[in-house]
Design a protein around this motif. Structure first.
Motif, short mmCIF file in Angstrom:
data_model
loop_
_atom_site.label_atom_id
_atom_site.label_comp_id
_atom_site.label_asym_id
_atom_site.label_seq_id
_atom_site.Cartn_x
_atom_site.Cartn_y
_atom_site.Cartn_z
N ASP A 81 -11.54 42.83 16.37
CA ASP A 81 -11.95 43.98 15.58
C ASP A 81 -12.52 43.60 14.21
OD1 ASP A 81 -11.03 45.56 17.64
OD2 ASP A 81 -9.06 45.88 16.73
N VAL A 82 -12.62 42.32 13.95
CA VAL A 82 -13.20 41.83 12.70
C VAL A 82 -14.38 40.94 13.05
CG1 VAL A 82 -12.80 40.54 10.57
CG2 VAL A 82 -10.94 41.89 11.57
N SER A 83 -15.52 41.17 12.42
CA SER A 83 -16.69 40.35 12.67
C SER A 83 -17.29 39.92 11.34
CB SER A 83 -17.73 41.10 13.51
OG SER A 83 -18.16 42.27 12.83
N PHE A 84 -18.13 38.88 11.41
CA PHE A 84 -18.72 38.30 10.21
C PHE A 84 -20.16 37.93 10.47
CE2 PHE A 84 -14.29 37.19 10.70
CZ PHE A 84 -13.71 37.63 9.53
N SER A 85 -20.96 37.99 9.42
CA SER A 85 -22.35 37.55 9.53
C SER A 85 -22.83 37.15 8.15
CB SER A 85 -23.23 38.66 10.11
OG SER A 85 -23.23 39.78 9.25
N GLY A 86 -23.95 36.46 8.12
CA GLY A 86 -24.49 36.05 6.84
C GLY A 86 -24.40 34.55 6.65
N PRO A 87 -24.89 34.06 5.53
CA PRO A 87 -24.94 32.61 5.27
C PRO A 87 -23.58 31.93 5.35
CG PRO A 87 -26.26 33.79 3.67
CD PRO A 87 -25.51 34.83 4.43
N GLY A 88 -22.52 32.63 4.93
CA GLY A 88 -21.20 32.03 4.94
C GLY A 88 -20.32 32.54 6.06
N ALA A 89 -20.91 32.88 7.18
CA ALA A 89 -20.15 33.50 8.28
C ALA A 89 -19.03 32.62 8.81
CB ALA A 89 -21.09 33.87 9.42
N ASP A 90 -19.14 31.33 8.61
CA ASP A 90 -18.11 30.43 9.12
C ASP A 90 -17.13 29.98 8.03
OD1 ASP A 90 -19.35 30.54 11.54
OD2 ASP A 90 -20.39 28.63 11.33
N ASP A 91 -17.16 30.64 6.90
CA ASP A 91 -16.45 30.10 5.73
C ASP A 91 -15.24 30.90 5.28
OD1 ASP A 91 -18.72 28.56 5.93
OD2 ASP A 91 -19.13 28.53 3.79
N TYR A 92 -14.93 32.01 5.96
CA TYR A 92 -13.81 32.84 5.52
C TYR A 92 -12.84 33.09 6.66
CZ TYR A 92 -16.79 33.69 1.48
OH TYR A 92 -17.57 33.53 0.37
N VAL A 93 -11.57 33.21 6.29
CA VAL A 93 -10.51 33.46 7.27
C VAL A 93 -9.67 34.63 6.78
CG1 VAL A 93 -8.47 32.52 8.40
CG2 VAL A 93 -10.40 31.02 7.88
N ILE A 94 -9.39 35.58 7.67
CA ILE A 94 -8.48 36.68 7.34
C ILE A 94 -7.24 36.58 8.20
CG2 ILE A 94 -9.72 38.24 8.91
CD1 ILE A 94 -8.80 40.57 7.09
N THR A 95 -6.09 36.74 7.57
CA THR A 95 -4.80 36.77 8.25
C THR A 95 -4.04 38.02 7.79
OG1 THR A 95 -3.87 35.33 6.54
CG2 THR A 95 -4.65 34.28 8.56
N PRO A 96 -2.95 38.40 8.47
CA PRO A 96 -2.31 39.68 8.16
C PRO A 96 -1.77 39.83 6.74
CG PRO A 96 -1.66 38.95 10.33
CD PRO A 96 -2.40 37.81 9.71
N GLY A 97 -1.42 38.72 6.08
CA GLY A 97 -0.83 38.85 4.75
C GLY A 97 0.47 39.62 4.81
N ASN A 98 0.61 40.67 3.97
CA ASN A 98 1.86 41.44 3.97
C ASN A 98 1.78 42.70 4.84
OD1 ASN A 98 0.35 43.27 2.52
ND2 ASN A 98 1.57 43.18 0.65
N CYS A 99 0.76 42.75 5.69
CA CYS A 99 0.58 43.94 6.53
C CYS A 99 1.55 43.96 7.70
CB CYS A 99 -0.85 43.98 7.07
SG CYS A 99 -2.12 44.07 5.78
N SER A 100 1.87 45.16 8.17
CA SER A 100 2.70 45.31 9.36
C SER A 100 1.90 44.91 10.59
CB SER A 100 3.18 46.76 9.49
OG SER A 100 3.98 47.12 8.39
N GLY A 101 2.59 44.55 11.65
CA GLY A 101 1.95 44.12 12.88
C GLY A 101 2.72 42.96 13.47
#
Length: 436
Positions: A81-101
């Motif tokens: 459900d998360v997508s990326f595009s652009g010059p730095g598309a391979d440079d960022y990572v998202i994790t849940p952090g303090n979110c429920s799940g």
């Protein structure tokens, strides 16, 4: 010359890798605009900015943004459900952090609930790595787009025989041995790879540590058969090797002994060494370009049977350890395996001979250092100044302050997990946390 210091270590797996079929976290950048007439997104998350980050390390957001849900209960799979595009598309990572799940790859937001996911920046190249992250969960008719901005940086060090160190680019200065009363001259250096510190080694094997480089032992009190000519650090910088001109190897900390040429009759002396990116092997190089490989270091070729115009003085490995470069004192370059040729000074009249080289963390370039501190850059390696004219004595070595990037090591889109305990064997040199 700028100063930035980062330490800490962490464990990751690579971006497009799905271990055991499990969905992991998403990575990338990109911008997606809502189509005309589409419903307003129920999710809201503001732009995030990241500090300038040395290649081979990673940084958290400078302004972590809250993810809010004004609609129905929303489940977000960070892999799908998360997508990326652009010059730095391979440079960022998202994790849940303090979110429920599930705490791994899924965020669940009740209506009216907010939480803060963790986004980290792993620059895969120099300069602006701007991108947009797009999120659309199970209850969302339209996505929310989040702007992500960060810059990849790099720097390097040069050291002279007295132990004086100069820095360039984003490399931080942590001190040197220039004012010490040395028993023997400095002959080499190794950096920790996180712009956090470095070691200097003398010809008697004396070790001098600066920044986050730890003292793990030396041969300063040992009667050596031959002088030390170089050193290399392990992939986690928990150890280091020293090599003597007869190919004798001395290992400290978590550096393991994989073999040496100490008992072999060499045609020419050893002049340097380079480690594999997982720290489980190393190469030794002789002045005739003869290559000796140990542990998981593979032999890709040598100049041992070639008539050289000038002797080999150093070597450098590619980020994935699939090849290496050899450099001669006239700046002639010899590339083997997946190492590419980006240029040389073989046809240039040099004021002083080349004495060392260092690779770019991307594998797409390299630097040479001359004895007078002159610096020559090729490929994507930037020129940010040199030790020439700074009062340095005879330069003996150089090193970059970064480490192999995750993208260059595995040639896959990006890191997909920021989770301790998962298999990291595919990531040979673990990026460091660029947190103060």
């Amino acid at each position: 010359m700028s100063i930035r210091g980062w330490t800490k270590r962490a464990v990751f797996v690579l971006a497009s890798l799905l271990l055991g079929g499990a969905s992991l976290i998403a990575f990338g950048v990109g911008g997606v605009s809502d189509s005309a007439g589409a419903a307003s997104p129920h999710l809201v998350m503001n732009a995030e900015n990241f500090p300038d980050t040395t290649l081979g390390t990673y940084s958290p957001s400078a302004n972590p943004s809250v993810l809010s849900n004004s609609g129905a209960t929303d489940t977000i799979d960070l892999n799908t459900d998360v997508s990326f595009s652009g010059p730095g598309a391979d440079d960022y990572v998202i994790t849940p952090g303090n979110c429920s799940g599930d705490g791994v790859s899924t965020i669940v937001l009740q209506s009216g609930q907010s939480c803060t996911p963790e986004v980290n920046f792993y620059p895969g190249a120099l300069g602006s790595r701007a991108a947009t992250m797009t999120i659309q969960g199970s209850a969302d008719a339209s996505p929310v787009s989040v702007s992500l901005t960060g810059n990849g940086t790099i720097g390097y060090y040069e050291v002279d025989s007295y132990g004086n160190v100069v820095t360039a680019g984003d490399a931080s200065y942590y001190g040197d041995a220039g004012s010490d009363n040395l028993n023997r001259p400095i002959v080499g250096m190794a950096a920790t790879g996180d712009d956090g510190g470095y070691w200097l080694v003398a010809s008697d094997g004396g070790i001098f540590t600066f920044g986050d480089a730890r003292y793990l032992g030396s041969t300063g009190a040992i009667d050596l058969n031959k002088p030390i000519v170089g050193m290399a650090a392990t992939s986690d910088d928990g150890g280091y090797w020293m090599v003597a001109s007869d190919g004798g190897i001395f290992s400290f900390g978590d550096a393991r002994f994989y073999g040496s040429t100490g008992a072999i009759h060499l045609n020419k002396p050893i002049v340097g060494m380079a480690p594999t990116s997982d720290g489980k092997g190393y190469w030794l190089v002789a002045s005739d370009g003869g290559i000796f490989s140990f542990g998981d270091a593979q032999f890709y070729g040598s100049t041992g049977a070639i008539h050289l115009n000038k002797p080999i003085v150093g070597m450098a490995p590619t980020p994935d350890s699939g090849g290496y470069w050899l450099v001669a004192s006239d700046g002639g370059i010899f590339s083997f395996g997946d190492a590419q040729f980006y240029g040389s000074t073989g046809a240039i009249h040099l004021n002083q001979p080349i004495v060392a080289m260092a690779p770019m963390p991307t594998g797409d370039g390299y630097w040479f250092a001359a004895a007078d501190g002159g610096l020559f850059n090729f490929g994507d390696a930037p020129f940010d100044g040199s030790g020439a004219g700074t009062g340095l004595g005879q330069v003996v070595d150089m090193a970059t302050d970064g480490a192999p990037t995750a993208q260059a090591q595995a040639d896959i889109p990006a890191i997909r997990a920021h989770l301790a305990g998962l298999d990291t064997s595919v990531l040979r040199k673990v990026p460091r946390f660029a947190g103060s």
